[in-house]
Design a protein around this motif. Structure first.
Motif, mmCIF file in Angstrom:
data_model
loop_
_atom_site.group_PDB
_atom_site.id
_atom_site.type_symbol
_atom_site.label_atom_id
_atom_site.label_comp_id
_atom_site.label_asym_id
_atom_site.label_seq_id
_atom_site.Cartn_x
_atom_site.Cartn_y
_atom_site.Cartn_z
ATOM 1 N N LYS A 1 25.564 26.058 -47.131
ATOM 2 C CA LYS A 1 26.653 26.733 -47.651
ATOM 3 C C LYS A 1 26.473 26.766 -49.022
ATOM 4 N N ARG A 2 25.398 26.156 -49.784
ATOM 5 C CA ARG A 2 25.166 26.705 -51.126
ATOM 6 C C ARG A 2 23.893 27.844 -51.123
ATOM 7 N N ILE A 3 23.601 29.019 -50.222
ATOM 8 C CA ILE A 3 23.226 29.898 -49.629
ATOM 9 C C ILE A 3 24.326 30.975 -50.020
ATOM 10 N N SER A 4 25.342 30.472 -49.035
ATOM 11 C CA SER A 4 26.012 31.626 -48.711
ATOM 12 C C SER A 4 27.269 31.511 -49.968
ATOM 13 N N GLN A 5 27.301 30.360 -50.923
ATOM 14 C CA GLN A 5 27.525 30.669 -51.478
ATOM 15 C C GLN A 5 27.323 31.855 -52.174
ATOM 16 N N VAL A 6 25.790 32.030 -53.464
ATOM 17 C CA VAL A 6 25.254 33.196 -53.226
ATOM 18 C C VAL A 6 25.659 34.195 -52.301
ATOM 19 N N MET A 7 25.507 34.443 -51.496
ATOM 20 C CA MET A 7 25.589 35.484 -49.924
ATOM 21 C C MET A 7 26.980 36.243 -50.819
ATOM 22 N N GLY A 8 28.067 35.190 -50.531
ATOM 23 C CA GLY A 8 29.658 35.856 -51.039
ATOM 24 C C GLY A 8 29.955 35.265 -51.617
ATOM 25 N N GLN A 9 29.530 36.016 -52.681
ATOM 26 C CA GLN A 9 29.784 35.508 -54.373
ATOM 27 C C GLN A 9 30.120 37.186 -54.160
ATOM 28 N N VAL A 10 31.540 37.928 -54.521
ATOM 29 C CA VAL A 10 31.587 38.907 -54.647
ATOM 30 C C VAL A 10 31.576 39.110 -56.762
ATOM 31 N N SER A 11 31.174 40.489 -56.723
ATOM 32 C CA SER A 11 31.284 40.938 -58.350
ATOM 33 C C SER A 11 32.349 41.155 -58.690
ATOM 34 N N GLU A 12 32.103 40.526 -59.582
ATOM 35 C CA GLU A 12 33.577 40.926 -61.004
ATOM 36 C C GLU A 12 33.477 42.465 -61.748
ATOM 37 N N LEU A 13 32.469 43.015 -61.430
ATOM 38 C CA LEU A 13 31.975 43.904 -62.500
ATOM 39 C C LEU A 13 32.480 45.611 -61.297
ATOM 40 N N GLU A 14 33.878 45.277 -60.306
ATOM 41 C CA GLU A 14 34.398 46.682 -60.013
ATOM 42 C C GLU A 14 34.412 47.761 -60.583
ATOM 43 N N GLU A 15 33.811 48.704 -60.042
ATOM 44 C CA GLU A 15 34.438 50.030 -60.149
ATOM 45 C C GLU A 15 35.469 50.080 -60.387
ATOM 46 N N ILE A 16 36.238 51.450 -62.279
ATOM 47 C CA ILE A 16 37.736 51.430 -61.744
ATOM 48 C C ILE A 16 37.627 53.156 -61.748
ATOM 49 N N ALA A 17 38.470 53.432 -61.951
ATOM 50 C CA ALA A 17 39.124 55.382 -62.585
ATOM 51 C C ALA A 17 39.293 55.728 -63.781
ATOM 52 N N ASP A 18 38.555 55.945 -64.134
ATOM 53 C CA ASP A 18 38.578 56.495 -65.655
ATOM 54 C C ASP A 18 39.901 56.676 -65.937
ATOM 55 N N ASP A 19 40.436 56.620 -67.305
ATOM 56 C CA ASP A 19 41.798 56.229 -67.772
ATOM 57 C C ASP A 19 41.636 58.473 -68.608
#
Length: 572
Positions: A304-322
């Motif tokens: 469970k502790r390992i899956s918490q790390v492995m399943g962590q989704v990055s908050e730093l998503e790539e977005i389109a430039d304005d």
């Protein structure tokens, strides 16, 4: 625990072969008591030596098959487990490197360390045990039960009556084990944290005579781990004694009933002998299953502790430039506000801009937000509001590799690893020896490096403990500029340098990297006074902005810092 199967799937053929060999060996083991019963009842009385030898040889063959089958299967299981755990640890370590800074802060470094070490070890142990005991124990249990039912249903039912009680006990206690072992692993995190801190600060601890204090601090963490392990051990340790009690009660019942059946000619002594052997095998199988349940609780908690790390989704998503950025500017902060914890702002309304090749100095009190500006620029964190642009593009629109390739950086608490000086500067990049020497000369490190008899092949100890503070900083600056970055960040990286060396470094940088934008965070005015733009930061706000001369006239805080440094502002 579903993610575990993604690692086992590529090993399916190896696992299948191992399981097949294990089944053959276990079935051979099950046949031996039956053969013994048959020999005692049907062969010995014939006094036929050849027949006795034949069946004796047959028993020996099955014994050899059982032995070799278990040895081969166990070796294959060990190999499979090693492959599984190696890949799991590699991916987990890789994931920790790619975690966002916010996710790393949330997990904490000590916790990530214990997940890579002790948690993966618990999962590895369970996977290995499943391939060894997880196949053998059920076959012995089911096979022994079926054979005993075929031999004598009444005696078999007496034995089987104890099994539901055992399953209830094991299942009930194992459900309690998962949260208990989760708590144990959290205590391991705490102990690792203390060990890590003390290992890094051992010189300070000794210098301040705080060895006894740190011993007490470690003891507290150790005792907390001991309490949680003891609690889990006591509860999970109940399984084996209760199982043994129930199995012994079953044996007593079987012996009592079999004695009655033998005395009334409803059963034979040879059947009872075979029965007791099967009951022993079944008992061993049940004990193995109980051990597996204990291991499962540890594995489930760790998985469970390992899956918490492995399943962590990055908050730093790539977005389109304005597309609203000014491409003539190399770096621009546009009304940037940021908070680490989402409560109080660590940076408030930060705005400034730099053209390519310009230099920026950032100065301010400790905790004012200087390093936070750098972390946002390199996108370790995302801004809460506002925009940060490089070459007119929002930093959030760059992919990670493209963004990080722009920077060369020296942090306040940077690291050196145990290798040669050359490899510490190269840092795994495709940089020639000539460029390494050139970078070292620019960073004012070449002279001290060549003073060593081995020169650039001189070995650096872990953390650079065999170098002085100034030597470490110059080595780290060499690493940062060796890749000729577009943006060079020096975060309080010259604090251990004397004023003359610092001044020479600034002059050399301007000549070696004329097209690079250099950002310097410093505590002393002499390190930033010649910058094209200087920011004075206090409580996350810009309270002064301009060149040195302007700030001396208009910013009282900057002037106070300069005056307090005993003429540091007047050094050329």
């Amino acid at each position: 625990m579903k993610w575990i199967f993604t690692y086992l799937k590529p090993l399916l053929l190896r696992i299948t072969v191992g399981i097949t060999v294990k089944i053959v060996g276990t079935v051979a083991e099950l046949i031996i008591p039956f053969l013994l019963s048959y020999i005692l009842e049907n062969v010995i009385d014939t006094n036929d030596i050849n027949r006795i030898l034949l069946f004796g040889a047959l028993m020996a063959v099955f014994a050899i098959i059982a032995c070799l089958g278990n040895i081969i299967a166990n070796r294959m299981a060990a190999k499979t487990t090693m492959i599984f755990s190696t890949r799991m640890r590699k991916d987990l370590f890789s994931k920790t490197l790619y975690l966002s800074a916010r996710s790393t802060d949330r997990f904490t470094i000590p916790s990530l360390e214990s997940r890579i070490t002790s948690d993966t070890y618990n999962v590895q142990n369970f996977i290995g045990m499943m391939q060894r005991m997880g196949i053998r124990a059920p076959i012995l249990l089911l096979g022994g039960t079926i054979i005993t039912l075929a031999m004598d249903k009444k005696l078999a039912l007496v034995m089987i009556a104890t099994l539901p009680l055992i399953f209830i006990v094991v299942y009930g206690i194992s459900r309690m084990g998962v949260p208990l072992y989760s708590t144990v692993q959290q205590s391991v995190d705490g102990m690792v944290r203390v060990v890590r801190e003390d290992a890094q600060g051992i010189r300070v601890i000794k210098a301040l005579s705080k060895v006894d204090y740190e011993n007490d601090r470690y003891e507290q963490a150790n005792l907390a781990l001991k309490r949680n392990e003891t609690k889990a051990g006591i509860i999970m340790g109940v399984v084996n004694p209760i199982m043994t009690l129930l199995m012994n009660m079953g044996i007593v019942a079987v012996i009592g009933v079999s004695a009655y059946f033998v005395s009334t000619n409803q059963s034979s002594v040879t059947t009872v002998i075979a029965f007791m052997q099967y009951f022993t095998l079944i008992s061993m199988a049940m004990m193995s299953l109980s051990r597996m349940f204990v291991m499962y609780t540890k594995c489930a908690a760790s998985a469970k502790r390992i899956s918490q790390v492995m399943g962590q989704v990055s908050e730093l998503e790539e977005i389109a430039d304005d597309g609203k950025g000014d491409k003539s500017l190399h770096i621009s902060f546009e009304d940037v506000t940021f908070s680490y914890l989402g409560k109080s702002n660590n940076l408030k309304n930060i705005s400034f801009s730099l053209k390519k090749g310009e230099t920026l100095g950032i100065i301010g009190t400790t905790g004012s937000g200087k390093s936070t500006i750098l972390r946002l620029l390199m996108r370790f964190y995302d801004v809460d509001s506002g925009v940060i642009r490089i070459n007119g593009k929002d930093v959030r629109s760059y992919n990670r590799e493209e963004l990080t390739a722009m920077f060369g950086v020296v942090f306040q608490n940077d690291f050196l690893y145990a290798d040669s000086i050359e490899e510490n500067i190269r840092f795994g990049r495709d940089i020639s020896s000539e460029d390494i020497v050139s970078a070292a000369k620019t960073a004012q490190a070449h002279n001290f490096i060549t003073s060593f008899s081995e020169g650039y092949t001189h070995s650096v100890s872990t953390g650079g403990t065999n170098l002085s503070g100034g030597q470490r900083q110059r080595l780290l600056i060499s690493r940062a500029i060796a890749g000729r970055p577009q943006i060079l960040i020096l975060d309080d990286s010259s604090s251990a340098l004397d004023y003359k060396t610092d001044a020479n470094l600034r002059q050399a940088l301007s000549q070696a990297l004329p097209q690079s934008t250099v950002i310097t965070v410093a505590q002393r005015v002499s390190s930033v006074k010649n910058c094209d733009l200087i920011l004075v930061i206090e409580d996350g706000r810009i309270i002064g902005c301009g060149k040195h001369k302007e700030l001396m006239e208009k910013c009282s805080q900057y002037k106070e810092i300069s005056d307090s440094q005993m003429g540091g502002a007047f050094l050329d």
